[in-house]
Design an enzyme around this catalytic site. Structure first.
Site, short mmCIF file in Angstrom:
data_model
loop_
_atom_site.label_atom_id
_atom_site.label_comp_id
_atom_site.label_asym_id
_atom_site.label_seq_id
_atom_site.Cartn_x
_atom_site.Cartn_y
_atom_site.Cartn_z
N HIS A 125 32.04 16.62 32.78
CA HIS A 125 32.52 15.82 33.91
C HIS A 125 34.02 15.98 34.15
O HIS A 125 34.52 15.56 35.20
CB HIS A 125 32.23 14.33 33.69
CG HIS A 125 30.77 13.99 33.72
ND1 HIS A 125 29.94 14.38 34.75
CD2 HIS A 125 30.00 13.30 32.84
CE1 HIS A 125 28.71 13.94 34.50
NE2 HIS A 125 28.72 13.30 33.34
N ASP A 162 21.93 18.57 30.93
CA ASP A 162 22.28 17.16 30.81
C ASP A 162 21.70 16.40 32.00
O ASP A 162 21.57 16.96 33.09
CB ASP A 162 23.80 17.02 30.79
CG ASP A 162 24.29 15.63 30.43
OD1 ASP A 162 24.66 15.42 29.26
OD2 ASP A 162 24.31 14.75 31.32
N HIS A 164 23.06 14.19 33.74
CA HIS A 164 24.08 13.98 34.75
C HIS A 164 24.62 15.32 35.24
O HIS A 164 24.79 16.24 34.44
CB HIS A 164 25.24 13.15 34.18
CG HIS A 164 24.84 11.84 33.60
ND1 HIS A 164 24.55 11.69 32.26
CD2 HIS A 164 24.64 10.63 34.17
CE1 HIS A 164 24.21 10.42 32.03
NE2 HIS A 164 24.25 9.77 33.18
N ASP A 245 20.31 13.62 27.20
CA ASP A 245 20.12 12.27 27.74
C ASP A 245 19.06 12.22 28.83
O ASP A 245 18.86 11.16 29.45
CB ASP A 245 21.45 11.71 28.26
CG ASP A 245 22.29 12.72 29.01
OD1 ASP A 245 21.83 13.84 29.24
OD2 ASP A 245 23.43 12.38 29.37
#
Length: 308
Positions: A125, A162, A164, A245
């Site tokens: 991120h 991931d 995200h 995740d």
């Protein structure tokens, strides 16, 4: 397979505070899982400290200085609502960078086939000028640029599973056709990027998943979209943003993957690496916040890297 495993006690120094999902216990759980006898052949490497020169492959010096200026002498300093600094955070962050760059070096020198870097803080991120989403430096992006600059690679691929979207990784290479970035991620979800229309210089493949999707949808999207694009790109090195995740037990997502799905995607990526880049893979830990699910998923992933 000769598989490197990077870890270091300094990663535990990044103290995010009680209740924060990205916590030191994540790496303790992974470490315990990889102490089992079946992982005895892992080549265990203490993560070296990365350098400012490595970090500035992606982040300007002003970003490093901003983090240094904000670093507290004690306690925690919130950079934003979900990203915090503690006295040991930058040491951990520099070791994370050191781990991924050292892994690239060893694999390009053919002293190992692949690597798993159990590092924190995570990175995908972090944008060039902004720490966010638990991330300070974009480890995977730095690894990609390190490979390009030091080994003159023309085609480096990053696959991010991931849950995200890796907005920072996408931002780093949005106009760089020599770096392929593919991401599967839940949408709508943090950070709000990752639409299929975001294609960069034709080098970006975003594959959203919907809340409630299982391994059936996940595998279908990889088989129809990500794997063919990766095959077409023919990477000389494959990097993996390995976030766990999207597991059905993870508290931060609504995707319902299980360990077998991580085994499957690891094998699929290994096959592509075998076809195009002599099996060279550097896998870098991103998310995964249920300790039991994280440890079990990492064990399956590393088992696959080892060829077991």
């Amino acid at each position: 397979m000769r598989t490197l495993y990077y870890s270091h006690p300094d990663f535990l120094l990044h103290a995010t505070g009680a209740g924060h999902p990205e916590r030191p216990a994540r790496l303790k759980a992974i470490g315990q899982a990889l102490e089992q006898a079946e992982f005895a052949k892992l080549i265990r490497v203490p993560a070296p400290l990365g350098t400012e020169q490595q970090v500035t492959l992606i982040h300007p010096a002003a970003h490093i200085q901003h983090l240094r200026d904000a670093l507290p002498n004690q306690g925690r300093y919130p950079l934003n609502p979900d990203t915090v600094l503690s006295p040991g955070s930058l040491t951990a962050a520099f070791r994370a960078v050191g781990a991924v760059c050292d892994a690239v070096d060893r694999i390009m020198a053919d002293t190992a086939d692949n690597a798993f870097c159990a590092i924190r803080p995570p990175g995908h991120h972090a944008e060039p000028m902004q720490a966010m989403g638990f991330c300070l430096f974009n480890n995977i992006a730095i690894a990609a640029e390190h490979a390009r600059q030091h080994y003159h690679l023309q085609r480096v691929a990053i696959v991010d599973f991931d849950v995200h979207h890796g907005n920072g990784t996408q931002a780093a290479f949005y106009h760089q056709p020599q770096v392929f970035y593919a991401s599967s991620h839940e949408m709508p979800h943090y950070p709000g990027t990752g639409y299929p229309s975001e294609t960069g210089a034709g080098n970006i493949v975003n594959v959203p998943l919907r809340a409630g999707d299982t391994g059936i949808e996940f595998r279908e999207k990889y088989q129809s979209l990500i794997l063919p694009a990766l095959d077409h790109f023919k990477p000389q090195l494959l990097l993996v943003s390995a976030g766990f995740d999207a597991h059905r037990d993870d508290p931060l997502s609504s995707i319902r993957l299980v360990e077998e799905d991580y085994r499957w995607v690891t094998q699929a990526l290994k096959e592509i690496a075998g076809r195009h880049c002599q099996g060279r893979i550097v896998s870098v830990l991103e998310g995964g916040y249920n300790l039991k699910a994280l440890a079990a998923s990492v064990a399956v992933h590393v088992r696959g890297l080892m060829g077991q």
